[in-house]
Motif scaffolding. Sequence first.
Motif, short mmCIF file in Angstrom:
data_model
loop_
_atom_site.label_atom_id
_atom_site.label_comp_id
_atom_site.label_asym_id
_atom_site.label_seq_id
_atom_site.Cartn_x
_atom_site.Cartn_y
_atom_site.Cartn_z
N UNK A 119 0.95 -1.13 -0.10
CA UNK A 119 0.21 0.09 0.05
C UNK A 119 0.96 1.36 -0.17
N UNK A 120 0.75 2.34 -0.88
CA UNK A 120 1.48 3.40 -1.12
C UNK A 120 0.84 4.23 0.02
N UNK A 121 1.87 4.98 0.91
CA UNK A 121 1.36 5.75 1.83
C UNK A 121 1.90 7.50 1.36
N UNK A 122 2.95 7.48 0.67
CA UNK A 122 3.22 8.70 -0.06
C UNK A 122 4.26 8.45 -1.18
N UNK A 123 4.39 9.21 -2.29
CA UNK A 123 5.20 9.34 -3.01
C UNK A 123 5.03 8.28 -4.31
N UNK A 124 3.55 8.05 -4.41
CA UNK A 124 3.31 7.25 -5.60
C UNK A 124 3.69 7.69 -7.26
N UNK A 125 4.08 8.98 -7.35
CA UNK A 125 4.42 9.12 -8.54
C UNK A 125 5.96 9.17 -8.84
N UNK A 126 6.46 8.91 -7.76
CA UNK A 126 8.03 8.75 -8.10
C UNK A 126 8.62 7.66 -8.66
N UNK A 127 9.46 7.75 -9.49
CA UNK A 127 10.14 6.73 -10.47
C UNK A 127 11.15 6.02 -9.66
N UNK A 128 11.23 4.84 -9.76
CA UNK A 128 12.26 3.75 -9.26
C UNK A 128 12.86 2.84 -10.15
N UNK A 129 14.28 2.77 -10.22
CA UNK A 129 14.54 1.78 -11.15
C UNK A 129 15.56 0.63 -10.94
N UNK A 130 15.77 0.39 -9.56
CA UNK A 130 16.75 -0.42 -9.07
C UNK A 130 16.35 -0.67 -7.44
N UNK A 131 16.74 -1.95 -6.95
CA UNK A 131 16.59 -2.34 -5.47
C UNK A 131 18.12 -2.11 -5.00
N UNK A 132 18.16 -1.92 -3.54
CA UNK A 132 19.42 -1.73 -2.79
C UNK A 132 19.15 -2.07 -1.48
#
Length: 333
Positions: free
Chosen positions: A25-38
């Motif tokens: 569940x998204x609490x904030x920042x749903x529009x932010x783009x992500x491209x990797x895990x770390x």
Amino acid sequence: MPDPRFFDSLPALSVAELAERIGGDVMRGGDRQVSAVAPLGSAGAGDVAFLGDRKFIAALGQTRAGCVILPAASLEAAPADAAIIVSDEPQAAWARASTSLHRPVPLLETSREDAAEDDTVVFEPGVVVGAGARIGRGTRIGANSVIGPGVQIGRDCVIGYNVSVGFALIGDRVRLLSGVRIGEAGFGAARSKTGPVDVPQLGRVILQDGVTVGANSCIDRGAYDDTVVGENTKIDNLVMIAHNCVIGRNCLMAAHTGISGSCIVGDNVIFGGQAGIGDHIKIGEGARVAGGAGVLADIPAGETWSGYPAKPIRQSLREAVWLAKQATGKART
């Protein structure tokens, strides 16, 4: 970012899209783009990290991750500028995120001549070499061995029969005997409502110059960081080194030694046959581990430990003698 020689990056996702894929569940920042895990400690603005245990709460407060997956109970500790996905199984959700953003480079066979530094490289029958691999001068690759995409092998190495090498950087004068497995996925699983979920292993194996690995031994790639074996370390047959271990220089490991994940071993350490080392253990420089020992605590530099659970050898022997006397005494009475 995982090494691009070994892992392809998939298209970036918005936090909202990612949450839908991983079941959070998204609490904030749903529009932010992500491209990797770390991991929390090394994540950057475009990365997804997770909090799976409250003992890492300090790292959560300091992370620079663009998005953090965490349980609802830890919301108050989340950094103010990070996008947040709430999940009651954050590690499993992070594992799903990893497969949405990264995948291993597939094995597509390339020309052996393209991989070889020069014509002194020998390929025996049945060898398969992946795209982007490089093999140094004077190296010999044994029959039916597989060198994965992007693998770098140094000069004057000897690779035995039926060896597989993937996700790895190999130094000069390294010997891998028959049946060795370098760079397979480390053992990692996260609990979820539907059962255990494999945690993708996004690290590498680095074998430094002069390392020898005996027949049918296995060295797993790191979960995110690297598994490293230092210069001139000699490993016997049927040895297991798990993900994220860092082994020092000039170490000796006898057959059936097993080292669990994330152990740190200093230089010049000796392991007797069938020694077993628990995870996250530190073994100091010049220490010795007796055959059959089960190590569940850190060993200081220069000490010799034996027994199960392993203890300094004099203490272990005293306890063994006392126990034998007690058993003999009871038998006589």
